[in-house]
Design an enzyme around this catalytic site. Sequence first.
Site, PDB file in Angstrom:
ATOM      1  N   ASP A   1     -21.135  16.776  -8.347  1.00 23.21           N
ATOM      2  CA  ASP A   1     -22.481  16.738  -7.795  1.00 23.21           C
ATOM      3  C   ASP A   1     -23.536  16.662  -8.500  1.00 23.21           C
ATOM      4  O   ASP A   1     -24.016  17.618  -9.183  1.00 23.21           O
ATOM      5  CB  ASP A   1     -22.834  17.578  -6.675  1.00 23.21           C
ATOM      6  CG  ASP A   1     -23.986  17.448  -5.721  1.00 23.21           C
ATOM      7  OD1 ASP A   1     -24.634  16.136  -6.080  1.00 23.21           O
ATOM      8  OD2 ASP A   1     -24.456  18.311  -5.417  1.00 23.21           O
TER       9      ASP A   1
ATOM     10  N   ARG B   1     -23.610  17.709   3.717  1.00 27.00           N
ATOM     11  CA  ARG B   1     -23.922  17.556   5.062  1.00 27.00           C
ATOM     12  C   ARG B   1     -23.709  16.105   5.444  1.00 27.00           C
ATOM     13  O   ARG B   1     -23.164  15.899   6.598  1.00 27.00           O
ATOM     14  CB  ARG B   1     -25.265  17.882   5.558  1.00 27.00           C
ATOM     15  CG  ARG B   1     -26.568  17.035   5.105  1.00 27.00           C
ATOM     16  CD  ARG B   1     -27.598  17.887   4.918  1.00 27.00           C
ATOM     17  NE  ARG B   1     -27.914  18.753   4.102  1.00 27.00           N
ATOM     18  CZ  ARG B   1     -28.833  19.621   3.917  1.00 27.00           C
ATOM     19  NH1 ARG B   1     -29.715  19.489   4.646  1.00 27.00           N
ATOM     20  NH2 ARG B   1     -28.846  20.718   2.911  1.00 27.00           N
TER      21      ARG B   1
ATOM     22  N   LYS C   1     -30.108  16.442 -10.273  1.00 27.20           N
ATOM     23  CA  LYS C   1     -30.103  17.985 -10.401  1.00 27.20           C
ATOM     24  C   LYS C   1     -30.743  18.099 -12.140  1.00 27.20           C
ATOM     25  O   LYS C   1     -30.544  17.202 -12.976  1.00 27.20           O
ATOM     26  CB  LYS C   1     -28.576  18.902 -10.590  1.00 27.20           C
ATOM     27  CG  LYS C   1     -28.113  18.778  -8.962  1.00 27.20           C
ATOM     28  CD  LYS C   1     -26.831  19.327  -9.293  1.00 27.20           C
ATOM     29  CE  LYS C   1     -26.326  19.262  -7.632  1.00 27.20           C
ATOM     30  NZ  LYS C   1     -26.738  20.257  -6.604  1.00 27.20           N
TER      31      LYS C   1
END
Length: 509
Positions: A274, A355, A281
């Site tokens: 990720d 999600r 990030k």
Amino acid sequence: MTSYTLSKASPAKTRADAVVVGVVRTEQGPRLAAGAEDVAAAYGRRLHPLLTALGVTGDEGETRLLPTGDGVTSPLLVLVGLGGEDAERDPAAVRRAAGAAARAATNAATVAVALPAEDAALVTAVVEGWALGGYRFTTYREETRSEDTRAPEVVVLSGAARRADVQQAATDAEVVARAVAATRDWVNTPPVDLTPPAFADAVVAAHKAATKGRGAPTIELTVHDEASLAELGCGGILGVGAGSSAPPRLVELSYAPADAVAHLALVGKGITFDSGGLSIKPGGSMTTMKCDMAGAAAVVQATLAIAELGLPVAVSAFAPMAENMVSGSATRPGDVLRMYGGTTVEVSNTDAEGRLVLADALVRATEREPDVILDVATLTGAMVVALGDRISGVMGSEDVVADVVAAATGAGEAMWPMPLPPEMKERVRSSKVADLAQHDWVRWGGGLFAGAFLREFTDGRPWAHLDIAGPAFHSGGATGHLTPGGTGAAVPTLVAYARHLVAARAGAA
């Protein structure tokens, strides 16, 4: 491969290369724990001053190696601290002590473990703790690839060694420990070698091994590639994986024993790396993001363990896999994705990707009409802020949450119930252009928002969401039965919950 046996032998008379005994802390100073009475008797009055001279306190995780003298046959005594006196009756404390002892008792061909083990729960803790405390991931370390200092033979000493329930507990504990270790292996594998296709291939290999041979369970396996996902309309999985050169996958497992008394659906987040996508990030936050597939690894290995244990529970497992990367084809903030089943979702933060893949898989799970759905995910940093890095948050249907937390306690994992306040539904439905908002950038309650979002895809069925963002990866040094890197979080709890379903149905019959 370590073999485990049970024995009623005296720890003072066993001929093992090393004997492990527990030490507890008391107001009068350290004393040997239950299971080591014969060793204490062999030393007699010499024991207390000897422990004091060695600086032994009985504090949790403390270890000392002591050459033995007259009265104890084994040449080496391994002392391991349990903590306070209540610890010798606490399976969680015994599990941690066994893990610490496994790392201290190296280079012994045989080890006799005389920790508290007078019932099935304590024997389970000893076996699991020893197996997991000695875990090492050396695949990428050429100089240590052939080195293994773990004892090939471990004898668990217990006065209840001949009881059928205790023997079964030891056997079952080996199964669970192997599942946890396999989960750790997958989490620890560098993301360049565990892309979604490679992860799916690893599950296929694990499935083949689990279903091979006479008496092996029957488990159905389906792997959906990017073409199949597009045909199904899994917009969440495809949207998250759109920026990567490694295409996404959805792996589905089905275990349906003829004597099943309940049906459990398991869904696990499988983001193999990720980067945050276009909502990228900070660099320092990416260093452990290979662990973002820990939920998928946990549900797959828990399913295989449940099948190997022969539990009368049908399990439908779903592992959506994608790599969240940055490229010209990546999903953008402001895009609208259509989930499997038709619900549309406005994306505002591409770093809240878990999600989205779970949404597709949850709807797939509801179609199987299970009695309960559990999803497992390294989902939110907000949960780590709320509970720290050792405790998982659990939210969903009140009764399911309570049962999951109880199962976790029995399995030696720390989980805590979290609420889903009514206002979260309003926030999830706040999009002006789609059915649901994926994220709203409100700083407060981010973990609860994520849970409320997932609830929208559960069709009102009994459900709980396990956010393992903190406990799934251990960045510090080894402690208890936890070793650096992937921890295998949630696997023991999922197996314990499956047992709960069996017991609950038996009680209702």
